[in-house]
Design an enzyme around this catalytic site. Structure first.
Site, PDB file in Angstrom:
ATOM      1  N   HIS B 326       0.803  -1.218   0.000  1.00  0.00           N
ATOM      2  CA  HIS B 326       0.000   0.000   0.000  1.00  0.00           C
ATOM      3  C   HIS B 326       0.832   1.262   0.000  1.00  0.00           C
ATOM      4  O   HIS B 326       0.382   2.306  -0.468  1.00  0.00           O
ATOM      5  CB  HIS B 326      -0.946   0.009   1.210  1.00  0.00           C
ATOM      6  CG  HIS B 326      -2.106  -0.912   1.042  1.00  0.00           C
ATOM      7  ND1 HIS B 326      -2.049  -2.231   1.409  1.00  0.00           N
ATOM      8  CD2 HIS B 326      -3.340  -0.710   0.538  1.00  0.00           C
ATOM      9  CE1 HIS B 326      -3.216  -2.801   1.124  1.00  0.00           C
ATOM     10  NE2 HIS B 326      -4.010  -1.903   0.596  1.00  0.00           N
ATOM     11  N   GLY B 327       2.025   1.190   0.556  1.00  0.00           N
ATOM     12  CA  GLY B 327       2.824   2.407   0.571  1.00  0.00           C
ATOM     13  C   GLY B 327       4.185   2.181   1.173  1.00  0.00           C
ATOM     14  O   GLY B 327       4.387   1.263   1.975  1.00  0.00           O
TER      15      GLY B 327
END
Lengths: 345, 471
Positions: B326-327
């Site tokens: 996600h990041g």
């Protein structure tokens, strides 16, 4: 499932709903106008890339934006200026952008609102962050964003309901703004922030003119005056030395490449003028800037035809007076022979 | 290009007109769709289309070789090439700065004075989605679980199909490429249902996420103060709702748009906030990613085939990597780690203190699950551990002296919206929108549709980007 029926019913209700919504807000006195958004600024900024020695760029705060009328200027000079002034903004970030990111060496008129030009160089401060965000948007905008803006222009010009302005006025009518009007258990702020209503009409090419209501409805004008007084009282002390040094660095660079810089101090009146004279007296701010900048400079107080102009809400001119101011300013500049290649009448 | 923008409306109309005109045969329609997909992506940042082309070329070539090559070593090499290119892109563009930053911290911690200028690498929109999608093709080819795409055009369209290109659903090759083989045309019912789904998706994004919830979440997570417990909880549930409506909204739009073209995409969300436990949650939230992680990470890591300990390790690793997907930040790892912990605890509970879920304790269990999920969102949303930790402290110490930054209306608005969201998910958890709409009189459906459209128009979204585009 009878989806076709549902679709037809939905279409009928949407048409009825939107027509009613639009009619209601028009009946309340609203009229369609462009939103003063980053995309509009960026579109005008893009023209600077192709601008020549003959072009004029206007930078500054809302006074330069309201008081120098693009159409009137064009009538007087035959050339449309590029209006890049911004509300509530210091002109320094945009001047810095043009000096450092373009080759432009024509004329730049910097409108001086002392409370904003001398305010700060701190990047996160309101008067700096606002114009800088426009500069950043210009460099980072996608093709999709450009297309969105072009498609939204005719809608904004014709529909009141398309009024979600980036300024987030208290009288915006998008859903989020309407929800914000609900006043349940608002947190107390000291002093309480007065409501701030939109009082300018934006049109293409980027131009701002005072709404007739602000010039004729005293109660409405007073509501805006309260905002100026609120900001005036709450403003931190000016950072004269830092702002002047920052500005002068770019002025020097611009002059060295043959650019023509003109400083203009547009009118203010009433309590705002009194406050400015107290907090940012002419001799310590304007005269000092003129002295170090060594460029042509025009203060409205120095001209008989300008010094008595009255701003309905103490800070900006009505459309009629703005046209007059623009006309007179051009005349003065022509007499001084500081405008490039102006048309011969 | 964003679904919630005027340019997309124009784009979609042009695509639909060309798609349903008699100007083109099926192959040319697919070419038109492919070109449109590149335009869709390129209007954001044209040069980054090159990454899509490279990914397409590499995986097409690898797939072609994997289909014919019998030598196992060579087959493995083709798989590694595909993985290296796709993960290399992902690593460089998404994790470059993160890796550099952590490298600097490590060398500084051992006494070496080293500073590196951030590389400021632009993150190509949706890179995590399309690289995972193309990798699934090559891995499936390697495992001989799918057939090679018949033509390059079919494969390129699979990689680039604009409705799901930048934020999923991540579709498997066998589910999408095969749909491109025969001419597709939506029936009128499919087309209108697709339009209805597009409306619902836009309503979720523009009205629910951007208008009703985002401001409260931004205000709370943007605050530098230690907040009052109520404000911290309201900000957290506001983000919980925002991310659901934002992401589910995108998926619903994608499914609707594809359906208008006669292409069926799988569901990506099934009322996740009424999940009964965390295994259930991951069968309902971002289904296409969780099934990808299960098939290509959890199972290859051993899954449940090598004893309990190994299973827990595999589970935790999968969730940690899922978090990192996600990041590029440690907060996302913590988010993944918390979900991994929840899943392990749930398995332990099932093993040692099993109980039956009834209709009576179900909603209570769903509420507990939802509350635990909310805690994880704190780490997902916070930009730093300091912010996250402040939020957690406020939420659990119920700070009466913390700062109150939300007005009463915002608190009521968010609480009501999230309560309705939770109850709707509970009511809908064993059914589907399609089933409900079948039972709904057409005029009611029409009025609901009209209200949603009306609210979308008057909300006048300012074209806020979908949160998941950054992943």
């Amino acid at each position: 499932m009878k989806l076709k029926q549902s679709l037809i019913i939905a279409l009928i209700f949407v048409i009825i709903g939107i027509t009613s919504w639009e009619s209601y807000w028009r009946a309340q006195g609203l009229h369609p106008t462009l939103n003063d958004e980053k995309a509009l600024w960026a579109m005008t900024r893009a023209k600077v890339e192709e601008a020549t020695k003959e072009d004029v760029i206007i930078l500054g705060s809302s006074r330069a934006y309201f008081d120098i009328q693009v159409g009137q200027w064009k009538n007087e000079t035959g050339k449309e200026p590029l209006q890049l002034a911004s509300t509530g903004s210091s002109p320094l970030p945009t001047f810095h952008d043009i000096v450092n990111n373009t080759e432009f060496n024509g004329t730049i008129i910097v409108g001086v609102t002392p409370g904003l030009l001398f305010s700060t160089t701190y990047p996160k401060a309101f008067p700096w962050e606002r114009p800088q965000s426009k500069v950043d948007f210009y460099f980072n905008r996608t093709y999709a964003q450009r297309l969105n803006f072009l498609l939204s222009v005719p809608l904004q010009q014709n529909l009141v309901l398309m009024s979600a302005d980036e300024e987030e006025w208290n009288d915006d009518i998008d859903l989020k703004a309407l929800l914000k009007r609900i006043n349940w258990g608002k947190l107390d702020t000291l002093p309480p922030t007065p409501p701030f209503y939109n009082f300018g009409d934006v049109s293409l090419p980027r131009n701002m003119s005072m709404m007739p209501r602000a010039a004729t409805d005293t109660a409405f004008a007073n509501s805006i005056i309260k905002v100026w007084h609120f900001f005036g009282k709450g403003s931190p002390p000016p950072e004269k030395d830092a702002t002047t040094a920052f500005f002068m660095h770019d002025v020097k660079k611009f002059k060295e490449r043959g650019g023509n810089l003109i400083l203009v101090r547009p009118p203010s009146s009433g309590g705002v003028r009194i406050g400015e004279n107290m907090g940012l007296p002419r001799d310590r701010f304007w005269d000092s800037l003129v002295h170090v900048a060594q460029v042509k400079s025009y203060h409205f107080e120095d001209y008989a035809q300008l010094k008595n102009l009255t701003c309905p809400e103490e800070s900006h001119l009505s459309l009629e007076d703005a046209n007059f101011f623009t006309k007179e300013l051009v005349e003065i500049l022509k007499k001084d022979n500081v405008l490039p290649n102006h048309k011969t009448k | 290009m964003l679904f919630n923008s005027l340019s997309f409306i124009l784009f979609l109309i042009i695509v639909l007109v060309l798609y349903y005109s008699k100007l083109f045969g099926w192959t040319n329609k697919k070419r038109m769709l492919l070109l449109s997909s590149y335009v869709f992506y390129g209007l954001w940042n044209p040069p980054l289309v090159i990454l899509l082309w490279i990914s397409t070329m590499i995986d097409w070539t690898a797939g072609k070789q994997l289909a014919v090559e019998e030598n196992q070593t060579k087959r493995k090499m083709w798989l590694i090439l595909s993985m290296a290119v796709n993960l290399g892109f992902l690593g460089f563009f998404k994790y470059g700065d993160f890796l550099l930053e952590n490298f600097v911290i490590i060398v500084n911690s051992i006494g070496i004075d080293f500073q590196a200028k951030p590389m400021d690498i632009i993150l190509p929109m949706g890179i995590s989605f399309y690289t995972f999608q193309t990798m699934s093709y090559t891995i499936d080819m390697y495992k001989r679980k799918t057939e090679r795409a018949r033509t390059f055009l079919d494969f390129a369209l699979y990689v680039t199909f604009f409705p799901q290109l930048v934020a999923g659903p991540i579709v498997r090759a066998k589910d999408l490429i095969t749909q491109f083989y025969e001419e597709k045309k939506a029936t009128s019912e499919q087309f209108i249902w697709g339009l209805f789904l597009l409306t619902i998706g836009l309503f979720q994004k523009v009205v629910m996420a951007d208008t009703l919830l985002s401001e409260t979440a931004d205000k709370v997570f943007g605050s530098k103060e230690l907040l009052h417990g109520v404000d911290a909880w309201v900000g957290t549930i506001a983000f919980s709702g925002q991310i659901f409506f934002d992401f589910a909204g995108y998926s619903t739009c994608a499914i609707g748009i594809a359906l208008m073209l006669g292409i069926v995409l799988p569901d990506n969300f099934r009322y996740p906030y009424a999940s009964l436990g965390f295994s259930d949650l991951w069968k309902r939230w971002h289904i296409s990613l969780s099934s990808w992680l299960k098939d290509y990470l959890y199972i290859p890591l051993g899954g449940n085939r090598h004893g309990i300990t190994r299973m827990y390790v595999a589970l935790m690793l999968t969730m940690l990597i899922g978090g990192l997907w996600h990041g590029a930040a440690w907060t996302f790892m913590v988010w993944g780690g918390l979900h991994g912990t929840y899943l392990i605890l749930e398995r332990l509970q099932r093993r040692y203190i099993p109980f039956e879920i009834t209709k009576w304790n179900g909603i209570f269990l769903a509420f507990i699950t939802f509350s635990c999920v909310n805690i994880t969102w704190v780490f997902f949303r916070a930009r730093s551990f300091k912010t996250a930790w402040n939020m957690i402290k406020s939420m659990f110490y119920a700070q009466s002296e913390g700062a109150k930054i939300l007005d009463t209306f915002s608190i009521i608005k968010v609480t009501v919206v999230i309560a309705i969201l939770f109850l709707c998910h509970w009511i809908m958890r064993n059914t589907s929108m399609k089933e409900v709409s079948l039972k709904t009189p057409p005029y009611i459906l029409g009025i609901v549709w009209a209200i949603m459209t009306f609210l979308i128009i008057i909300a006048q979204g300012s074209g806020e980007q979908f949160i998941y585009f950054q992943f």
